[in-house]
Design a protein around this motif. Structure first.
Motif, PDB file in Angstrom:
ATOM      1  N   ARG A 135      -2.675 -13.179  -3.063  1.00 35.40           N
ATOM      2  CA  ARG A 135      -3.700 -12.805  -1.874  1.00 35.40           C
ATOM      3  C   ARG A 135      -2.739 -13.011  -0.641  1.00 35.40           C
ATOM      4  N   LEU A 136      -1.658 -13.727  -0.652  1.00 35.94           N
ATOM      5  CA  LEU A 136      -0.680 -14.085   0.525  1.00 35.94           C
ATOM      6  C   LEU A 136       0.013 -12.599   0.956  1.00 35.94           C
ATOM      7  N   VAL A 137       0.605 -12.173  -0.359  1.00 33.52           N
ATOM      8  CA  VAL A 137       1.358 -10.769  -0.052  1.00 33.52           C
ATOM      9  C   VAL A 137       0.499  -9.779   0.362  1.00 33.52           C
ATOM     10  N   ARG A 138      -0.757  -9.641   0.121  1.00 36.85           N
ATOM     11  CA  ARG A 138      -1.677  -8.568   0.617  1.00 36.85           C
ATOM     12  C   ARG A 138      -1.879  -9.078   2.130  1.00 36.85           C
ATOM     13  N   GLU A 139      -2.172 -10.178   2.604  1.00 36.06           N
ATOM     14  CA  GLU A 139      -2.189 -10.783   4.032  1.00 36.06           C
ATOM     15  C   GLU A 139      -0.913 -10.318   4.665  1.00 36.06           C
ATOM     16  N   ARG A 140       0.135 -10.635   4.190  1.00 37.98           N
ATOM     17  CA  ARG A 140       1.299 -10.282   5.028  1.00 37.98           C
ATOM     18  C   ARG A 140       1.727  -8.738   5.074  1.00 37.98           C
ATOM     19  N   ILE A 141       1.285  -7.870   4.021  1.00 39.88           N
ATOM     20  CA  ILE A 141       1.552  -6.668   4.213  1.00 39.88           C
ATOM     21  C   ILE A 141       0.434  -5.895   5.169  1.00 39.88           C
ATOM     22  N   ASP A 142      -0.693  -6.446   4.977  1.00 37.70           N
ATOM     23  CA  ASP A 142      -1.905  -5.824   5.945  1.00 37.70           C
ATOM     24  C   ASP A 142      -1.599  -6.435   7.130  1.00 37.70           C
ATOM     25  N   ARG A 143      -1.100  -7.385   7.541  1.00 40.17           N
ATOM     26  CA  ARG A 143      -0.651  -7.755   9.044  1.00 40.17           C
ATOM     27  C   ARG A 143       0.517  -7.180   9.608  1.00 40.17           C
ATOM     28  N   GLY A 144       1.262  -6.283   8.541  1.00 41.47           N
ATOM     29  CA  GLY A 144       2.505  -5.702   9.251  1.00 41.47           C
ATOM     30  C   GLY A 144       3.727  -6.527   9.213  1.00 41.47           C
ATOM     31  N   GLU A 145       3.803  -7.497   8.471  1.00 47.30           N
ATOM     32  CA  GLU A 145       4.894  -8.567   8.644  1.00 47.30           C
ATOM     33  C   GLU A 145       6.099  -7.984   7.759  1.00 47.30           C
ATOM     34  N   LEU A 146       5.910  -7.280   6.862  1.00 47.43           N
ATOM     35  CA  LEU A 146       6.874  -6.601   6.031  1.00 47.43           C
ATOM     36  C   LEU A 146       7.422  -5.294   6.580  1.00 47.43           C
ATOM     37  N   GLY A 147       6.580  -4.751   7.450  1.00 51.58           N
ATOM     38  CA  GLY A 147       6.783  -3.527   8.112  1.00 51.58           C
ATOM     39  C   GLY A 147       6.369  -2.587   7.117  1.00 51.58           C
ATOM     40  N   GLU A 148       6.962  -1.210   7.092  1.00 46.12           N
ATOM     41  CA  GLU A 148       6.348  -0.184   6.058  1.00 46.12           C
ATOM     42  C   GLU A 148       7.140  -0.712   4.883  1.00 46.12           C
ATOM     43  N   ILE A 149       6.280  -0.423   3.985  1.00 46.41           N
ATOM     44  CA  ILE A 149       6.705  -0.807   2.277  1.00 46.41           C
ATOM     45  C   ILE A 149       7.571   0.372   1.855  1.00 46.41           C
ATOM     46  N   ARG A 150       9.015  -0.002   1.312  1.00 45.19           N
ATOM     47  CA  ARG A 150       9.671   0.902   0.886  1.00 45.19           C
ATOM     48  C   ARG A 150      10.042   1.051  -0.235  1.00 45.19           C
ATOM     49  N   GLU A 151      10.075  -0.106  -0.955  1.00 45.64           N
ATOM     50  CA  GLU A 151      10.606  -0.484  -2.442  1.00 45.64           C
ATOM     51  C   GLU A 151       9.807  -1.601  -3.135  1.00 45.64           C
ATOM     52  N   VAL A 152       9.520  -1.303  -4.286  1.00 42.48           N
ATOM     53  CA  VAL A 152       9.181  -2.429  -5.337  1.00 42.48           C
ATOM     54  C   VAL A 152       9.986  -2.320  -6.252  1.00 42.48           C
ATOM     55  N   ASP A 153      10.599  -3.344  -6.774  1.00 39.12           N
ATOM     56  CA  ASP A 153      11.333  -3.511  -7.979  1.00 39.12           C
ATOM     57  C   ASP A 153      10.565  -4.555  -8.783  1.00 39.12           C
ATOM     58  N   VAL A 154      10.336  -4.194 -10.161  1.00 33.73           N
ATOM     59  CA  VAL A 154       9.612  -5.004 -10.798  1.00 33.73           C
ATOM     60  C   VAL A 154      10.023  -4.774 -12.491  1.00 33.73           C
ATOM     61  N   GLU A 155      10.181  -5.841 -13.105  1.00 36.15           N
ATOM     62  CA  GLU A 155      10.641  -5.932 -14.454  1.00 36.15           C
ATOM     63  C   GLU A 155       9.846  -6.611 -15.237  1.00 36.15           C
ATOM     64  N   PHE A 156       9.465  -6.457 -16.518  1.00 32.22           N
ATOM     65  CA  PHE A 156       8.662  -7.375 -17.330  1.00 32.22           C
ATOM     66  C   PHE A 156       9.030  -7.078 -18.819  1.00 32.22           C
ATOM     67  N   GLY A 157       9.661  -8.261 -19.300  1.00 25.97           N
ATOM     68  CA  GLY A 157       9.980  -7.936 -20.885  1.00 25.97           C
ATOM     69  C   GLY A 157      10.222  -9.343 -21.535  1.00 25.97           C
ATOM     70  N   ALA A 232      10.036  -4.863 -24.875  1.00 25.62           N
ATOM     71  CA  ALA A 232       9.769  -5.676 -25.968  1.00 25.62           C
ATOM     72  C   ALA A 232      10.834  -6.145 -26.932  1.00 25.62           C
ATOM     73  N   LEU A 233      12.177  -5.540 -26.247  1.00 20.46           N
ATOM     74  CA  LEU A 233      13.248  -5.812 -26.992  1.00 20.46           C
ATOM     75  C   LEU A 233      14.014  -6.809 -26.475  1.00 20.46           C
ATOM     76  N   HIS A 234      13.826  -6.857 -25.026  1.00 16.89           N
ATOM     77  CA  HIS A 234      14.867  -8.012 -24.271  1.00 16.89           C
ATOM     78  C   HIS A 234      14.099  -8.776 -23.099  1.00 16.89           C
ATOM     79  N   GLN A 235      14.313 -10.085 -23.186  1.00 16.23           N
ATOM     80  CA  GLN A 235      13.857 -10.814 -22.159  1.00 16.23           C
ATOM     81  C   GLN A 235      14.471 -10.403 -20.648  1.00 16.23           C
ATOM     82  N   LEU A 236      13.635 -10.265 -19.739  1.00 11.91           N
ATOM     83  CA  LEU A 236      14.007  -9.467 -18.465  1.00 11.91           C
ATOM     84  C   LEU A 236      13.663 -10.670 -17.520  1.00 11.91           C
ATOM     85  N   ARG A 237      13.948 -10.417 -16.309  1.00 13.77           N
ATOM     86  CA  ARG A 237      13.870 -11.269 -15.008  1.00 13.77           C
ATOM     87  C   ARG A 237      12.515 -11.722 -14.929  1.00 13.77           C
TER      88      ARG A 237
END
Length: 339
Positions: A135-157, A232-237
């Motif tokens: 919810r905090l991420v959403r508020e920050r983005i909606d208030r323009g505090e991150l500026g224009e969103i350019r990238e998301v880097d996500v990994e799950f393993g 499902a093969l490796h532990q990621l960050r």
């Protein structure tokens, strides 16, 4: 006005245990679990005894017909979601269904349509979005505090290749449905629910023909990119980094974050209350947040949540279908539902 919500639980497995345990940390004036159903009576009875639930049903139809139940939480394996949600909706029950909502977009569309026809609440259980840090991420983005969103880097393993629900095609396995729903949804959360213009994916399949590792890029209008990896093969960050033109934020253990690196570089930490029983999965007490969202929505007469609207569940399903298509994962249900 929000009211007491009487829950039924469909399936007595590990995630259902965690959900019931999390709901037990909420006020009993707001939430009560009144019934549980499993395929075997003894499983339902053991679950009911463990969680202090008054009624244990053998089979899911009995739960669907239970007049004391307002809403059903569906914690069954992926390939059972479609039939179970239909069953509950057709008996007048509101539904919170574990992710992924279904195996493909065609099934998901039918469930959303049925819920609308029956005027019942339906939500895919993307619990991440109800954590305070989301919810905090959403508020920050909606208030323009991150500026224009350019990238998301996500990994799950994690090393999960021997887990049946993930490795077996007959159970709707694969990392795209099990883990990818999380990586996709955090990209959509950052980019405001916009649909990507292009999806590019590669993957590694097992002998069953389900994906054990996937790397994908979601290309959004305006040049933004969501880069995701599931394994499902490796532990990621297991972090999600959201970068804007002005600042960035990082969600640690991004699917259930109690730690966040804010725009100023400071780390914010959150905590969860103690529960009656140990949990099977990390930070599962956070399932309480989505349970309360369901209560608030139903109490206000809303048929969907603004945080996990039907349109986004369908978009997630559409992206999952596209990724599976590119990496070569096909389910029998795909032919039946016109994929």
């Amino acid at each position: 006005m929000a009211r007491l919500l009487r829950w039924g639980i469909a399936s007595a497995g590990n995630i259902s245990h965690d959900f019931a345990n999390a709901v037990g940390t909420l006020p009993t004036t707001d939430h009560q679990i009144v019934a549980v159903a499993a395929r075997k009576q003894q499983d339902a009875e053991k679950f009911a005894s463990n969680h202090g639930i008054g009624t244990a049903h053998e089979g899911y139809e009995a739960l669907a017909k239970n007049a004391n139940v307002d809403v059903v939480y569906i914690g069954a394996v992926n390939n059972a979601h479609y039939e179970l949600v239909l069953l509950m909706l057709d008996h007048g029950k509101h539904v919170l269904c574990e992710k992924p909502l279904c195996l493909n977009e065609g099934q998901s569309k039918r469930l959303v349509q049925r819920a609308a026809e029956r005027k019942l609440f339906l939500m895919e259980a993307i619990w991440s979005r109800f954590f305070p840090h989301y919810r905090l991420v959403r508020e920050r983005i909606d208030r323009g505090e991150l500026g224009e969103i350019r990238e998301v880097d996500v990994e799950f393993g994690f090393v999960l290749s021997d887990i049946d629900r993930l490795r077996m095609k007959s159970l709707g396995g694969g990392t795209v449905l099990d883990l990818g729903v999380y990586t996709i949804q955090v990209c959509l959360w950052a980019f405001g629910g916009k649909a990507p213009e292009k999806v590019v994916a590669t993957g590694v399949l097992n002998e069953e023909g389900v994906d054990l590792e996937v790397t994908a890029e979601l290309h959004f209008p305006g040049g933004g990119v969501g880069r995701m990896k599931t394994s499902a093969l490796h532990q990621l960050r297991n972090t999600a980094v959201i970068r804007g033109s002005k600042a960035s934020m990082t969600l640690h253990d991004f699917w259930c974050p109690l730690k966040l690196t804010d725009t100023d570089g400071k780390v914010r930490e959150d905590n969860l209350p103690a529960a009656q029983h140990p949990f099977n999965f990390q930070n599962s007490c956070g399932l309480r947040y989505e349970a309360e969202e369901v209560r608030q929505c139903i109490g206000a007469g809303r048929l969907q949540s603004t945080s996990v609207p039907h349109a986004e569940s369908l978009l997630i399903a559409h992206i999952q279908d596209e990724i599976r298509k590119q990496v070569g994962v096909v389910f029998p249900a795909d032919a039946e539902f016109g994929q």
